[in-house]
Write an enzyme that holds these catalytic residues in place. Structure first.
Site, mmCIF file in Angstrom:
data_model
loop_
_atom_site.group_PDB
_atom_site.id
_atom_site.type_symbol
_atom_site.label_atom_id
_atom_site.label_comp_id
_atom_site.label_asym_id
_atom_site.label_seq_id
_atom_site.Cartn_x
_atom_site.Cartn_y
_atom_site.Cartn_z
ATOM 1 N N ALA A 67 -73.645 -49.417 82.552
ATOM 2 C CA ALA A 67 -74.231 -48.275 81.764
ATOM 3 C C ALA A 67 -73.606 -47.830 80.542
ATOM 4 C CB ALA A 67 -74.112 -46.983 82.798
ATOM 5 N N GLY A 112 -73.858 -51.464 85.516
ATOM 6 C CA GLY A 112 -75.066 -51.568 85.656
ATOM 7 C C GLY A 112 -75.467 -52.652 85.177
ATOM 8 N N GLU A 115 -75.709 -54.794 88.532
ATOM 9 C CA GLU A 115 -76.649 -54.028 89.463
ATOM 10 C C GLU A 115 -78.041 -54.639 88.830
ATOM 11 O OE1 GLU A 115 -74.751 -50.295 88.448
ATOM 12 O OE2 GLU A 115 -74.726 -49.684 90.631
ATOM 13 N N GLU A 135 -66.539 -49.654 87.760
ATOM 14 C CA GLU A 135 -66.581 -48.012 87.812
ATOM 15 C C GLU A 135 -65.413 -47.278 88.320
ATOM 16 O OE1 GLU A 135 -69.166 -50.187 88.817
ATOM 17 O OE2 GLU A 135 -71.069 -49.540 87.953
HETATM 18 N N1 COA Z 1 -70.711 -48.340 77.354
HETATM 19 C C1 COA Z 1 -70.900 -48.090 76.035
HETATM 20 N N2 COA Z 1 -70.304 -48.916 75.187
HETATM 21 C C2 COA Z 1 -69.880 -50.048 75.529
HETATM 22 C C3 COA Z 1 -69.681 -50.449 76.787
HETATM 23 C C4 COA Z 1 -70.306 -49.621 77.999
HETATM 24 N N3 COA Z 1 -70.441 -49.858 79.296
HETATM 25 N N4 COA Z 1 -69.059 -51.618 76.756
HETATM 26 C C5 COA Z 1 -68.784 -52.201 75.765
HETATM 27 N N5 COA Z 1 -69.208 -51.042 74.914
HETATM 28 C C6 COA Z 1 -69.011 -50.885 73.629
HETATM 29 C C7 COA Z 1 -67.788 -50.870 73.063
HETATM 30 O O1 COA Z 1 -67.233 -49.407 73.063
HETATM 31 C C8 COA Z 1 -67.620 -51.392 71.654
HETATM 32 O O2 COA Z 1 -68.202 -50.344 70.801
HETATM 33 P P1 COA Z 1 -67.537 -50.119 69.214
HETATM 34 O O3 COA Z 1 -67.306 -51.573 68.741
HETATM 35 O O4 COA Z 1 -68.325 -49.153 68.709
HETATM 36 O O5 COA Z 1 -66.275 -49.671 69.705
HETATM 37 C C9 COA Z 1 -68.442 -52.541 71.744
HETATM 38 O O6 COA Z 1 -69.441 -52.200 72.788
HETATM 39 C C10 COA Z 1 -67.771 -53.943 72.037
HETATM 40 O O7 COA Z 1 -66.864 -53.701 73.172
HETATM 41 P P2 COA Z 1 -65.283 -54.018 73.165
HETATM 42 O O8 COA Z 1 -64.524 -53.341 74.302
HETATM 43 O O9 COA Z 1 -64.753 -53.745 71.932
HETATM 44 O O10 COA Z 1 -65.435 -55.728 73.694
HETATM 45 P P3 COA Z 1 -64.233 -56.439 74.424
HETATM 46 O O11 COA Z 1 -64.573 -57.856 74.339
HETATM 47 O O12 COA Z 1 -62.871 -55.960 73.961
HETATM 48 O O13 COA Z 1 -64.361 -56.046 75.755
HETATM 49 C C11 COA Z 1 -65.277 -55.420 77.961
HETATM 50 C C12 COA Z 1 -65.388 -56.403 76.556
HETATM 51 C C13 COA Z 1 -66.687 -55.961 78.777
HETATM 52 C C14 COA Z 1 -64.165 -55.950 78.585
HETATM 53 C C15 COA Z 1 -65.349 -53.871 77.793
HETATM 54 O O14 COA Z 1 -66.244 -53.654 76.653
HETATM 55 C C16 COA Z 1 -65.541 -53.114 78.767
HETATM 56 O O15 COA Z 1 -64.622 -52.945 79.722
HETATM 57 N N6 COA Z 1 -66.754 -52.541 78.693
HETATM 58 C C17 COA Z 1 -67.032 -51.519 79.815
HETATM 59 C C18 COA Z 1 -67.296 -52.285 81.278
HETATM 60 C C19 COA Z 1 -67.637 -51.008 82.109
HETATM 61 O O16 COA Z 1 -66.838 -50.363 82.584
HETATM 62 N N7 COA Z 1 -68.748 -50.824 82.611
HETATM 63 C C20 COA Z 1 -69.271 -50.162 83.715
HETATM 64 C C21 COA Z 1 -69.891 -48.883 82.984
HETATM 65 S S1 COA Z 1 -70.325 -47.637 84.223
#
Ligand code: COA
Length: 261
Positions: A67, A112, A115, A135
């Site tokens: 999400a 999400g 999911e 989460e």
């Molecule tokens: N919601 C909003 N933005 C997100 C996102 C999310 N769930 N997941 C990634 N992004 C965005 C990041 O903020 C970043 O944006 P920016 O370039 O404007 O700063 C962009 O996507 C790239 O992500 P980044 O974190 O830089 O990539 P990474 O390769 O270093 O890490 C992940 C990848 C997937 C490990 C990391 O993005 C992450 O942990 N995301 C969240 C996962 C999560 O908690 N999901 C459950 C949400 S309820």
């Protein structure tokens, strides 16, 4: 096909491909994307030419990284509940979608994203895919059916391990747990998903819809009632042109050609 802002939608030879298309945000599912996922669902369910769907993510890294955390961060109690209920509704309708839906998980399927994949009927993954419900590290529970579908797919023990640790697991581990059906090299994933979807698209559409209904509804019922549901759906199949065609084609030693009636 209608124009969408956060999705790419293409349909060819009975198979529609829906691509989540916010690669700069790792295809994170914001409200607008959910609304489009609901709209495309309705359009594809009404389109008789479409007999199977593939859902995948744009870019090299993600199916969907969850999400949209920026939106979730602004929620209060009522807003969080409404957000979860809205997303649950969209995913539940994909789960009940009357045509086979294949998730082609091409990278991160987190929160999400995991999911959404679990709401699809069959999950194929690329070797680089990673699954998880992180989460807990945001001070949240999953909100789009994750606690329920994960436990039903992999069992309570593995589900609680993933939910409580928030750890990401590899595609190979997800395959072992039964979370994905098969794993492919990254460059072969879409081809494999399209080949599977094409095969499913050629099957009898009513029987496919009834299999989805029987498994979806039946798994929540006592066995006896679920088998009764199965018998009713079997009976409905017996009244279809496709059942006549399928049985006749077998007896005539030829391939059936199903029309969906
Ligand atoms: N919601 C909003 N933005 C997100 C996102 C999310 N769930 N997941 C990634 N992004 C965005 C990041 O903020 C970043 O944006 P920016 O370039 O404007 O700063 C962009 O996507 C790239 O992500 P980044 O974190 O830089 O990539 P990474 O390769 O270093 O890490 C992940 C990848 C997937 C490990 C990391 O993005 C992450 O942990 N995301 C969240 C996962 C999560 O908690 N999901 C459950 C949400 S309820």
């Amino acid at each position: 096909m209608d124009e969408y802002k956060n999705l790419l939608v293409e349909a060819k030879d009975g198979v529609a491909v829906v691509t989540l298309n916010r690669p700069e945000k790792l295809n994170a599912l914001n409200r607008a994307t959910f609304e489009e996922l609901a709209a495309v669902q309705e359009a594809l369910s009404e389109d008789a030419a479409v007999r199977a769907v593939v859902i995948t993510g744009a870019g090299e890294k993600a199916f969907a990284a969850g999400a949209d955390i920026a939106e979730i961060a602004a929620c209060d109690a009522a807003g969080g509940k409404a957000t979860a209920l809205f997303g649950q509704g969209v995913f539940a309708r994909w789960e009940r979608f009357p045509k086979p839906v294949v998730a082609a998980v091409n990278g991160f399927a987190l929160g999400g994203g995991c999911e959404l994949a679990m709401a699809c009927h069959i999950r194929l993954a690329s070797e680089n895919a990673q699954f998880g419900q992180p989460e807990i590290d945001l001070g949240l529970t999953p909100g789009y059916g994750g606690t329920q579908r994960l436990a039903r797919l992999v069992g309570r023990g593995a589900a609680l391990e993933l939910l409580l640790t928030g750890d990401r697991i590899t595609a190979a581990r997800a395959r072992e747990l039964g979370l994905v059906n098969a794993v492919f090299p990254r460059e072969k994933l879409l081809e494999a998903a399209l080949a599977l979807a094409s095969r499913l698209a050629a099957k009898a559409p009513l029987a496919a819809a009834y299999c989805i209904e029987a498994v979806g509804l039946g798994s929540e019922m006592p066995l006896e009632e679920a088998c009764y549901l199965e018998a009713t759906l079997f009976g409905l199949c017996c009244a279809s042109e496709d059942m006549r065609e399928g049985t006749r084609a077998f007896l005539e030693k030829r391939k059936p050609l199903f029309c969906g009636r």
